[in-house]
Design an enzyme around this catalytic site. Structure first.
Site, PDB file in Angstrom:
ATOM      1  N   SER A  65       0.841  -1.189   0.000  1.00  0.00           N
ATOM      2  CA  SER A  65       0.000   0.000   0.000  1.00  0.00           C
ATOM      3  C   SER A  65       0.885   1.252   0.000  1.00  0.00           C
ATOM      4  CB  SER A  65      -0.921  -0.049   1.224  1.00  0.00           C
ATOM      5  OG  SER A  65      -1.971   0.859   1.103  1.00  0.00           O
ATOM      6  N   ASP A 124      -9.616  -4.503  -5.953  1.00  0.00           N
ATOM      7  CA  ASP A 124      -9.063  -3.727  -4.838  1.00  0.00           C
ATOM      8  C   ASP A 124      -9.706  -2.348  -4.867  1.00  0.00           C
ATOM      9  OD1 ASP A 124      -7.596  -2.211  -3.067  1.00  0.00           O
ATOM     10  OD2 ASP A 124      -5.646  -2.968  -3.718  1.00  0.00           O
ATOM     11  N   HIS A 178      -7.653  -5.292  -0.401  1.00  0.00           N
ATOM     12  CA  HIS A 178      -6.432  -4.502  -0.520  1.00  0.00           C
ATOM     13  C   HIS A 178      -5.237  -5.198   0.133  1.00  0.00           C
ATOM     14  CE1 HIS A 178      -4.020  -0.986  -1.100  1.00  0.00           C
ATOM     15  NE2 HIS A 178      -3.903  -0.727   0.193  1.00  0.00           N
TER      16      HIS A 178
END
Lengths: 378, 282
Positions: free
Chosen positions: B108, B230, B258
């Site tokens: 991320s 996602d 995610h």
């Protein structure tokens, strides 16, 4: 979503076919979706359950419903994820209440920060952070409020001229702390400045101050020590000392132990119409006079006081050669004695004649210079 | 500083290692592999993936300051107001262990933080694995990030409503997991702990960031791992990253959400392992 009950459909205003087959995150607001995906979904996988996730569901009519979600992850016998059971609670009222609480919390924090700033600002107006530069005199002062400094303390000091080569030094301690103490501190400090012009003798200055504080509506009183100092042609200073209920100043002369100046009088502001005495002394270069508040001598460690003996020993050890070092060293000693947490304000002021006359250029730089280089004015 | 397998052993003896709650496992002298967690969680995110590499890599995981088991006293609101502060954490950890030839794996926002770290000190890094990266979350002219500015403001509000959700006190309240009794011990741990104010600032630094200009400057071979579905970093966002990073490989995982390292740890490990071992052409 595999199965939902009728209540969920009623709350969200969506038909069954618009819900089953979609993911729960699709019904969240974008912000809630990020939060869910980055924080709660990982926690659910790692912990097997999450409680009381506050999110908004997007309803069929475009409105939003504040809910709390409890989610439990079930797994099959091999540990593979089977399904997530989600209990949804309508949290409309609770959310409104929480938002009020949160706002109140934020406001309280801001108010506390404002009060802290105000207290510090007020304190700075009451205590001059840096003593003024005075020709022929070394001045050092320190002030440390009790605790974390969020309260305005009652200790104060002031140094101001009343004529060419004439200075008044005041150090005092108003009973109590907080706003009312600050009001009296301000009254005393400004009154002393006015009275110093009218009354040449510190003893009559204190008698007048005593009546003014005594007639004031406050219940508070104070202890004060006043020095009127006049510079002599040989560089020494003639000092007249008066005190009202205050620990007497310490006089340190080279080659001897510090001694208390023999002066005292009644507390200021309790009974009106009191008499004060005064003592006169000559302070020569190399000698120092130390004024302090009872935050020094009444500092405690496990019930034991710092006391006058320890004060004299400390002042004697630190010596008169470095006046700022003496003041800072004494303060540090008292703070350390209490284990770093001060329970009362500490104020210390030390004065010592400066042996050599400063260069003329330096003298003229000072904004509060009273006299030119002409020795006749001294 | 010495650690031993098996399992994650707490490394001590240096300020940074304690500050960032650094753990090391795997053979000494093996190529280092550093795992960096993203916003919203801590190094426990890597618990199902990092151990898969500990047989042949020196595996390092850590918590960014402000999260997990990091030292709360080390948190500096100004330093961590932008991703630069987090990049510095990565560099600090790598330097504290004096690692070279590092495989850096970032999830991320840590994918971008990792990219920034490789640009800052290219000599330390061998390759970069970006899991669910996004160079910019907010849509811009000619760019799809997936979110509007209002969405991010709403996220920040949502963080405020979930004030309690971040506190350490929450996790131990979760009791009993009859389906997986072996998790009993782990349930007493608190995952993803973070001070709510820290979380808010990290969220601002993350979701208001724009790292598009950094991508062409990434100096090492990079793998972009993209989940099929996602909602944080959608497909076109991952594709953009892969297009912009000069020496990159784009791999789509058949996973939703995610966090593939949690939802599909085997797939994630396999994809990273295959790329590292050259089984996927760059």
């Amino acid at each position: 979503m595999l199965r939902v009950n009728a209540t969920f459909l009623t709350w969200t205003g969506r038909p069954l076919e618009a819900v089953v087959g979609r993911r729960l995150v699709d019904l969240l607001t974008p912000g809630g979706r990020i939060f869910h995906e980055t924080h709660y979904a990982p926690m659910l996988r790692m912990q097997g359950a999450v409680h009381e996730i506050a999110v908004d569901l997007r309803c069929g009519d475009g409105s939003r419903l504040s809910v709390l979600l409890n989610a439990t992850l079930t797994r099959d016998e091999h540990g593979a994820e089977r399904e997530v059971l989600v209990a949804v609670f309508d949290a409309t009222e609770r959310r409104r209440y929480e938002q009020q609480l949160l706002r109140a919390h934020d406001e309280a924090r801001a108010a506390e920060a404002r009060a802290m700033r105000l207290a510090r600002t007020l304190q700075q107006t009451l205590v001059p952070p840096v003593p003024p530069r005075v020709r022929g005199l070394t001045l050092a002062a320190t002030y440390r409020p009790a605790g974390d400094g969020s309260q305005v303390g009652g200790d104060f000091y002031d140094v101001f001229p009343t004529g060419p080569d004439e200075q008044v030094v005041v150090l005092g301690d108003v009973s109590g702390k907080g706003v009312d103490a600050a009001v009296v501190t301000s009254l005393v400090r400004n009154t002393v400045r006015a009275l110093a012009v009218l009354h040449h003798r510190p003893s009559s200055l204190l008698a007048e101050l005593n009546d003014i504080v005594g007639f004031h509506e406050t219940d508070r009183f104070c202890t004060v020590v006043v020095l009127r100092m006049r510079r002599e042609p040989d560089g020494a200073w003639r000092v007249v000392v008066a005190a009202g209920g205050h620990p007497p100043p310490l006089l340190l002369r080279p080659g001897s132990e510090p001694v208390e100046v023999d002066v005292n009088g009644p507390l200021v502001g309790i009974l009106t119409d009191q008499e004060y005495t005064e003592t006169e002394l000559r302070l020569a270069p190399g000698e120092v006079l130390v004024l302090y508040t009872d935050g020094v001598t009444e500092a405690r460690r496990e019930g034991e006081l710092f006391g006058e003996d320890r004060l004299c020993a400390t002042v004697g050890r630190l010596g008169a050669a470095d006046v700022p070092g003496l003041v800072a060293g004494l303060r540090d000693e008292v703070v350390t004695y209490q284990g770093g947490v001060t329970h009362d304000d500490i104020a210390i002021v030390a004065v010592s004649p400066t042996p050599d006359v400063e260069p003329a250029s330096d003298r003229e730089a000072g904004p509060d210079r009273q006299a030119g280089p002409d020795p006749e004015t001294g | 500083m010495e650690t031993s397998a098996p399992g994650f052993t707490k490394v001590r003896g240096m300020d940074i290692l304690a500050r960032n709650n650094v753990t090391v496992q795997g053979p000494e002298g093996a190529q280092p592999m550093v795992f960096a967690h993203g916003f919203g969680c801590d190094q426990s995110m890597w618990r199902h993936v990092a151990p898969d590499f500990a047989d042949r890599y020196r595996v390092v995981t850590f918590d960014f300051v402000g999260g997990g088991g990091s030292d709360p006293a080390a948190y500096d609101a100004d330093k961590y107001a932008s991703l630069d502060g987090y990049r510095q954490d990565v560099l600090d950890v790598v330097r504290a262990l004096d690692l070279r030839d590092v495989v850096l794996v970032g999830h991320s926002v840590a994918a971008m933080v990792g990219a920034m770290a490789t640009i800052a000190e290219p000599e330390r890094f061998a390759s970069l694995v970006m899991v669910g990266p996004s160079a910019r979350y907010i849509d811009d002219e000619g760019y799809v990030g997936g979110f509007a500015r209002e969405d991010i403001d709403e996220l920040l509000e949502s963080l405020a409503s979930n004030y309690l959700g971040w506190s350490a006190a929450m996790a131990p309240a979760i009791v009993g997991n009859p389906d997986r009794p072996e998790l009993g011990h782990e349930l007493t741990e608190a995952f993803c702990r973070m001070d709510p104010d820290v979380a808010r600032r990290f969220a601002e630094a993350t979701f208001l960031s724009d790292n598009r200009d950094d991508l062409p400057r990434v100096p090492v071979p990079s793998l972009v791992l993209q989940c099929r579905e996602d909602v944080i970093a959608p497909m076109e966002v991952g594709e953009y990253v892969a297009e912009q990073v000069p020496d990159s490989t784009f791999v789509v995982l058949e996973a939703t959400g995610h966090c593939p390292q949690l939802s599909a740890p085997e797939l994630t490990s396999d994809a990273i392992g295959a790329w590292l071992e050259g089984r996927v052409a760059a």
